[in-house]
Scaffold this motif. Structure first.
Motif, PDB file in Angstrom:
ATOM      1  N   GLY A 148      45.550  -1.020 -20.035  1.00  0.00           N
ATOM      2  CA  GLY A 148      44.970   0.315 -20.110  1.00  0.00           C
ATOM      3  C   GLY A 148      45.992   1.427 -20.124  1.00  0.00           C
ATOM      4  N   GLY A 149      47.266   1.066 -19.994  1.00  0.00           N
ATOM      5  CA  GLY A 149      48.322   2.066 -20.102  1.00  0.00           C
ATOM      6  C   GLY A 149      49.017   2.441 -18.813  1.00  0.00           C
ATOM      7  N   LEU A 150      48.657   1.801 -17.700  1.00  0.00           N
ATOM      8  CA  LEU A 150      49.307   2.146 -16.437  1.00  0.00           C
ATOM      9  C   LEU A 150      50.720   1.581 -16.414  1.00  0.00           C
ATOM     10  CD1 LEU A 150      48.703   3.667 -13.817  1.00  0.00           C
ATOM     11  CD2 LEU A 150      48.005   1.504 -12.790  1.00  0.00           C
ATOM     12  N   ASP A 151      51.677   2.400 -16.051  1.00  0.00           N
ATOM     13  CA  ASP A 151      53.083   2.021 -16.023  1.00  0.00           C
ATOM     14  C   ASP A 151      53.283   0.807 -15.112  1.00  0.00           C
ATOM     15  OD1 ASP A 151      55.896   1.850 -15.602  1.00  0.00           O
ATOM     16  OD2 ASP A 151      56.130   4.015 -15.788  1.00  0.00           O
ATOM     17  N   PRO A 152      53.904  -0.258 -15.606  1.00  0.00           N
ATOM     18  CA  PRO A 152      54.113  -1.447 -14.757  1.00  0.00           C
ATOM     19  C   PRO A 152      54.983  -1.176 -13.542  1.00  0.00           C
ATOM     20  CG  PRO A 152      55.337  -1.629 -16.811  1.00  0.00           C
ATOM     21  CD  PRO A 152      54.410  -0.461 -16.972  1.00  0.00           C
ATOM     22  N   ARG A 153      55.731  -0.070 -13.572  1.00  0.00           N
ATOM     23  CA  ARG A 153      56.584   0.286 -12.424  1.00  0.00           C
ATOM     24  C   ARG A 153      55.846   1.107 -11.376  1.00  0.00           C
ATOM     25  NH1 ARG A 153      61.022   3.181 -15.988  1.00  0.00           N
ATOM     26  NH2 ARG A 153      59.030   3.929 -16.831  1.00  0.00           N
ATOM     27  N   THR A 154      54.564   1.340 -11.576  1.00  0.00           N
ATOM     28  CA  THR A 154      53.775   2.098 -10.604  1.00  0.00           C
ATOM     29  C   THR A 154      53.847   1.418  -9.233  1.00  0.00           C
ATOM     30  OG1 THR A 154      52.234   2.818 -12.324  1.00  0.00           O
ATOM     31  CG2 THR A 154      51.463   2.947 -10.044  1.00  0.00           C
ATOM     32  N   PRO A 155      54.118   2.180  -8.175  1.00  0.00           N
ATOM     33  CA  PRO A 155      54.173   1.574  -6.836  1.00  0.00           C
ATOM     34  C   PRO A 155      52.836   0.947  -6.430  1.00  0.00           C
ATOM     35  CG  PRO A 155      55.164   3.755  -6.824  1.00  0.00           C
ATOM     36  CD  PRO A 155      54.482   3.613  -8.146  1.00  0.00           C
ATOM     37  N   ALA A 156      52.933  -0.145  -5.701  1.00  0.00           N
ATOM     38  CA  ALA A 156      51.741  -0.845  -5.213  1.00  0.00           C
ATOM     39  C   ALA A 156      51.993  -1.315  -3.788  1.00  0.00           C
ATOM     40  CB  ALA A 156      51.400  -2.029  -6.111  1.00  0.00           C
ATOM     41  N   ALA A 157      50.928  -1.413  -3.027  1.00  0.00           N
ATOM     42  CA  ALA A 157      51.023  -1.911  -1.652  1.00  0.00           C
ATOM     43  C   ALA A 157      49.861  -2.844  -1.378  1.00  0.00           C
ATOM     44  CB  ALA A 157      51.010  -0.754  -0.651  1.00  0.00           C
ATOM     45  N   VAL A 158      50.097  -3.781  -0.488  1.00  0.00           N
ATOM     46  CA  VAL A 158      49.024  -4.635   0.011  1.00  0.00           C
ATOM     47  C   VAL A 158      49.091  -4.612   1.533  1.00  0.00           C
ATOM     48  CG1 VAL A 158      50.487  -6.702  -0.220  1.00  0.00           C
ATOM     49  CG2 VAL A 158      48.011  -6.954   0.039  1.00  0.00           C
ATOM     50  N   ILE A 159      47.930  -4.429   2.155  1.00  0.00           N
ATOM     51  CA  ILE A 159      47.838  -4.435   3.621  1.00  0.00           C
ATOM     52  C   ILE A 159      46.742  -5.426   3.995  1.00  0.00           C
ATOM     53  CG2 ILE A 159      47.547  -3.082   5.713  1.00  0.00           C
ATOM     54  CD1 ILE A 159      47.924  -1.177   2.500  1.00  0.00           C
ATOM     55  N   ALA A 160      47.100  -6.454   4.730  1.00  0.00           N
ATOM     56  CA  ALA A 160      46.160  -7.507   5.102  1.00  0.00           C
ATOM     57  C   ALA A 160      45.851  -7.443   6.588  1.00  0.00           C
ATOM     58  CB  ALA A 160      46.730  -8.876   4.755  1.00  0.00           C
ATOM     59  N   ALA A 161      44.602  -7.739   6.934  1.00  0.00           N
ATOM     60  CA  ALA A 161      44.166  -7.796   8.334  1.00  0.00           C
ATOM     61  C   ALA A 161      44.572  -6.548   9.105  1.00  0.00           C
ATOM     62  CB  ALA A 161      44.708  -9.053   9.021  1.00  0.00           C
ATOM     63  N   ALA A 162      44.309  -5.391   8.514  1.00  0.00           N
ATOM     64  CA  ALA A 162      44.746  -4.123   9.099  1.00  0.00           C
ATOM     65  C   ALA A 162      44.190  -3.915  10.500  1.00  0.00           C
ATOM     66  CB  ALA A 162      44.316  -2.965   8.205  1.00  0.00           C
ATOM     67  N   HIS A 163      45.028  -3.339  11.353  1.00  0.00           N
ATOM     68  CA  HIS A 163      44.673  -2.988  12.717  1.00  0.00           C
ATOM     69  C   HIS A 163      44.274  -4.200  13.557  1.00  0.00           C
ATOM     70  CE1 HIS A 163      45.018   1.353  12.176  1.00  0.00           C
ATOM     71  NE2 HIS A 163      44.506   1.152  10.965  1.00  0.00           N
ATOM     72  N   THR A 164      44.884  -5.343  13.246  1.00  0.00           N
ATOM     73  CA  THR A 164      44.762  -6.528  14.086  1.00  0.00           C
ATOM     74  C   THR A 164      46.163  -7.052  14.360  1.00  0.00           C
ATOM     75  OG1 THR A 164      44.729  -8.229  12.352  1.00  0.00           O
ATOM     76  CG2 THR A 164      42.642  -7.109  12.831  1.00  0.00           C
ATOM     77  N   ALA A 165      46.254  -8.026  15.251  1.00  0.00           N
ATOM     78  CA  ALA A 165      47.559  -8.612  15.562  1.00  0.00           C
ATOM     79  C   ALA A 165      48.126  -9.376  14.371  1.00  0.00           C
ATOM     80  CB  ALA A 165      47.437  -9.540  16.770  1.00  0.00           C
ATOM     81  N   GLN A 166      47.280  -9.700  13.395  1.00  0.00           N
ATOM     82  CA  GLN A 166      47.705 -10.474  12.221  1.00  0.00           C
ATOM     83  C   GLN A 166      48.073  -9.582  11.042  1.00  0.00           C
ATOM     84  OE1 GLN A 166      44.626 -11.300  13.909  1.00  0.00           O
ATOM     85  NE2 GLN A 166      45.978 -12.571  15.185  1.00  0.00           N
TER      86      GLN A 166
END
Length: 258
Positions: free
Chosen positions: A188-206
């Motif tokens: 769709g045209g989004l720059d492949p260098r666009t920053p990305a983040a993943v956050i798993a099990a937020a606000h838990t000990a994991q």
């Protein structure tokens, strides 16, 4: 609420940490006779219930054997009509990818009064846990919350339109289709260098998190062995993250003041 009318409270449990519950949510939990809880509700939240409260686990998880939605509706209606104080407890917010709207419709059609107690959705709380604001006028005119999960036969989000929108993207339930959605955004045209983040099990000990680029997101998920539940964030708002080790392939750029 009218005590003489059967009532169900749809309560948002937030992303994990019980200290992020609203005051009303805590009150409803401690008044409840029966709680129908999702799998993603943190055990620390359930520990706040009275010892005599019945807990019915009716979780729905992608790729797992799950409780049918119609059965959940029937169970809520039956318990409410019995005179019990019923709480339907959901991770995050009942109205953000939580089928809360479907449950409200079913309950109201059955003559059950419904109260909705909003919760802090993971799409806001997870990015915030590492300093990412989902809206920031220095980066984008707004944010789109979208699900990466769909049932067979359901239409996928219009990733090409989202790529062109200029919005920050917050994606729920996107890990299983990460390669597909990344390919669609790039097409769709989004720059492949666009920053990305993943956050798993937020606000838990994991809780785990990683920062990369759009093009390296699928490889990062695999190399870091990040599993659901997780939130993906795509856009330059990711540049505002703090205390997160940047993975190879991303140069965080400075953001000028207004």
């Amino acid at each position: 609420m009218n005590a003489s009318i059967p009532t169900v409270s749809l309560v948002g449990a937030g992303p994990g940490d019980p200290e992020l519950l609203t005051v009303r949510a805590l009150k409803r939990l401690q008044e409840a006779d029966v709680v129908l809880t999702d799998d993603l509700v943190d055990a620390r939240v359930l520990a706040l219930l009275r010892p005599e409260t019945r807990v019915l686990r009716v979780g729905k998880r992608g790729g797992c054997i799950s409780t049918e939605q119609r059965f959940i509706h029937e169970l809520m209606i039956r318990e409410a009509r019995s005179g019990a104080r019923v709480v339907r407890l959901k991770g995050g917010d009942p109205f953000v990818f939580g089928r809360g709207g479907e449950e409200v419709t079913a309950l109201r059609e059955a003559g059950i009064e419904v109260e909705v107690v909003s919760g802090l959705t993971a799409g806001i709380a997870a990015p915030a846990s590492i300093g990412i604001p989902v809206t920031d006028r220095r980066h984008a005119p707004g944010v789109a919350f979208v699900t990466g999960h769909r049932q067979d036969g359901e239409d996928a989000p219009d990733w090409a339109a989202l790529a062109r929108s200029g919005l920050s993207l917050v994606i729920y339930m996107g890990l299983a289709r990460a390669e597909e959605l990344v390919a669609s955004l790039r097409a769709g045209g989004l720059d492949p260098r666009t920053p990305a983040a993943v956050i798993a099990a937020a606000h838990t000990a994991q809780q785990r998190q990683a920062i990369c680029t759009l093009e390296s997101l699928p490889a990062t998920l695999k190399s870091q062995r990040i599993a659901s539940p997780a939130i993906l964030v795509i856009g330059t708002v990711v540049n505002e993250a703090w205390q997160v080790e940047t993975l190879p392939g991303l140069q965080l750029s400075a953001v000028g003041s207004c």
